[in-house]
Design a protein around this motif. Structure first.
Motif, mmCIF file in Angstrom:
data_model
loop_
_atom_site.group_PDB
_atom_site.id
_atom_site.type_symbol
_atom_site.label_atom_id
_atom_site.label_comp_id
_atom_site.label_asym_id
_atom_site.label_seq_id
_atom_site.Cartn_x
_atom_site.Cartn_y
_atom_site.Cartn_z
ATOM 1 N N ARG A 55 -16.222 -6.531 -39.012
ATOM 2 C CA ARG A 55 -16.283 -5.249 -38.286
ATOM 3 C C ARG A 55 -14.912 -4.867 -37.733
ATOM 4 N NH1 ARG A 55 -20.573 -2.661 -36.660
ATOM 5 N NH2 ARG A 55 -21.885 -4.524 -36.828
ATOM 6 N N GLU A 82 -13.169 -1.491 -38.946
ATOM 7 C CA GLU A 82 -12.834 -0.404 -38.008
ATOM 8 C C GLU A 82 -11.366 -0.015 -38.105
ATOM 9 O OE1 GLU A 82 -14.313 -2.052 -34.376
ATOM 10 O OE2 GLU A 82 -16.342 -1.246 -34.686
ATOM 11 N N GLN A 142 -15.091 -3.189 -45.054
ATOM 12 C CA GLN A 142 -16.162 -2.197 -44.919
ATOM 13 C C GLN A 142 -17.282 -2.486 -45.912
ATOM 14 O OE1 GLN A 142 -13.718 1.259 -45.566
ATOM 15 N NE2 GLN A 142 -13.319 1.578 -43.386
ATOM 16 N N GLY A 153 -21.090 -3.803 -45.090
ATOM 17 C CA GLY A 153 -22.243 -3.098 -45.654
ATOM 18 C C GLY A 153 -23.213 -4.051 -46.328
ATOM 19 N N TYR A 165 -25.338 -5.909 -43.900
ATOM 20 C CA TYR A 165 -26.438 -5.072 -43.405
ATOM 21 C C TYR A 165 -27.571 -4.978 -44.438
ATOM 22 C CZ TYR A 165 -24.403 -3.480 -39.011
ATOM 23 O OH TYR A 165 -23.921 -3.438 -37.729
ATOM 24 N N ASP A 199 -30.248 -3.240 -42.047
ATOM 25 C CA ASP A 199 -30.189 -1.808 -41.740
ATOM 26 C C ASP A 199 -29.508 -1.103 -42.908
ATOM 27 O OD1 ASP A 199 -29.610 0.770 -40.785
ATOM 28 O OD2 ASP A 199 -29.287 0.061 -38.737
ATOM 29 N N VAL A 219 -29.321 2.087 -43.577
ATOM 30 C CA VAL A 219 -28.561 3.282 -43.173
ATOM 31 C C VAL A 219 -27.160 2.886 -42.738
ATOM 32 C CG1 VAL A 219 -28.429 5.190 -41.512
ATOM 33 C CG2 VAL A 219 -30.632 4.593 -42.550
ATOM 34 N N GLU A 220 -27.081 1.818 -41.950
ATOM 35 C CA GLU A 220 -25.775 1.328 -41.502
ATOM 36 C C GLU A 220 -24.965 0.810 -42.685
ATOM 37 O OE1 GLU A 220 -23.006 0.667 -38.321
ATOM 38 O OE2 GLU A 220 -24.840 1.860 -38.513
ATOM 39 N N LYS A 264 -23.444 3.698 -44.498
ATOM 40 C CA LYS A 264 -22.323 4.255 -43.725
ATOM 41 C C LYS A 264 -21.023 3.537 -44.073
ATOM 42 C CE LYS A 264 -21.146 3.099 -39.451
ATOM 43 N NZ LYS A 264 -21.239 2.887 -37.972
ATOM 44 N N TRP A 265 -21.079 2.209 -44.150
ATOM 45 C CA TRP A 265 -19.864 1.441 -44.447
ATOM 46 C C TRP A 265 -19.500 1.515 -45.925
ATOM 47 C CZ3 TRP A 265 -16.712 0.536 -40.742
ATOM 48 C CH2 TRP A 265 -17.191 0.378 -39.441
ATOM 49 N N GLY A 294 -31.397 3.632 -47.573
ATOM 50 C CA GLY A 294 -30.341 4.041 -46.645
ATOM 51 C C GLY A 294 -29.924 5.476 -46.831
#
Length: 327
Positions: free
Chosen positions: A62, A66, A73, A77, A80, A89, A91-92, A95-96, A121
């Motif tokens: 992370r 970031e 990234q 992902g 997750y 997750d 969805v998370e 995102k990544w 997701g």
């Protein structure tokens, strides 16, 4: 310098070298160097030089993610998706994946495409799946080229186009991807997107089979057994069936059983026939289930047992084997 040193030790064999690599990755990571943070996260995710700990791995991924590091990234992902070190997750995860994919990171583009393909997701969207597979394929990734070919063949996200499917399969096959070589062989066999050509089919089946790809080994066995596109050769059929059967391929296990039962290419041996048919039948292969039922009914290689025969006929019938439905 700390990161470079860590990389060198990480590439060496042995626990002590990995411990040293982890130490230098940690020094680099604690100074805020994104690649060092990623390296440390990787060591924790694999348990190299440190005790495996996905939570710690996720924490370091992370930090690097970031800072915009695409590899981190993507890896975050994946954690997750798998629910490792973090709560699952999708969805998370997406995102990544998006962040890394927009940087041109191939693995993330493939992961994002797969998310759109399955609707995990993100809302299922074949056009978006095709777009991201294409971006990875255009960068030369063989797996993505295979997937683009399949989308053209199935008409998902794009109009159905066997010729384009063939071209993408060929790109991936020429890079040595066994699954693509197998698909290319199927196209030549069916004359789909390319003129029918059995010699080309066999050539590509051989390439995939020699890599240990069981579906191609099965198909080669079938071709030699039936004399379909090649001169009939039971010894070659047996060789390829056996290779695939030992990889657990149910169709090839059934083929071996057939050869032992008929004595084609090998001495007649009902004990071996029963053994291979049973292995296939237990995987749910209906033809093997029916054959096993027949062998128990007749007492071929086993004591005659009508109850056992009925059991296997029933299993085959439940899968739609018509002959079994009349036994």
């Amino acid at each position: 310098a700390q990161y470079t040193l860590a990389e060198q030790y990480a590439g060496m064999e042995g626990t002590e070298n990995h411990k040293t690599a982890a130490m230098w990755f940690k020094k680099s990571a604690e100074q805020g160097y994104a690649k060092g943070q990623y390296g440390l996260g990787f060591m924790y995710s694999k348990g190299r030089g440190v005790i495996q700990d996905y939570e710690i791995a996720a924490r370091w991924f992370r930090k690097a993610a970031e800072q915009g590091l695409a590899e981190a990234q993507n890896y975050l992902g994946m954690l997750y998706v798998e629910g490792k070190g973090v709560s699952q997750d999708y969805v998370e995860a997406v995102k990544w994946f998006k962040k890394a994919a927009h940087q041109g990171y191939i693995r993330a583009q493939i992961s994002l495409a797969y998310s759109y393909l399955l609707g995990k997701g993100e809302i299922q969207n074949y056009q978006e799946a095709y777009k991201w597979y294409s971006r990875a394929a255009d960068q030369g990734d063989a797996r993505a080229q295979l997937d683009v070919g399949s989308m053209h063949l199935d008409g998902k996200g794009v109009p159905q186009n066997p010729e384009k499917a063939f071209n993408w399969y060929k790109k991936a096959a020429e890079q040595g991807l066994a699954e693509a070589q197998h698909q290319l062989a199927n196209m030549y066999h069916q004359g789909l997107g390319v003129p029918q050509d059995y010699s080309e089919e066999i050539r590509w089946l051989n390439k995939a089979a020699e890599q240990g790809y069981a579906p191609s080994q099965l198909n080669l066995g079938n071709r030699y057994y039936e004399g379909d596109g090649v001169t009939q050769n039971y010894l070659e059929a047996f060789k390829w069936y056996k290779n695939a059967a030992e990889h657990g391929n149910a169709g090839a296990q059934y083929g071996l059983g057939l050869m032992f039962a008929s004595g084609k290419g090998v001495p007649n041996d009902f004990t071996e026939a029963i053994k291979w048919n049973l292995m296939s039948a237990e995987q749910g292969y209906s033809l093997a289930q029916f054959t096993l039922g027949e062998m128990y009914r007749r007492g071929d290689g086993v004591d005659q047992d009508h109850r056992e025969a009925e059991k296997w006929f029933r299993k085959a019938a439940e899968q739609g084997q018509v002959d079994s439905q009349f036994n």
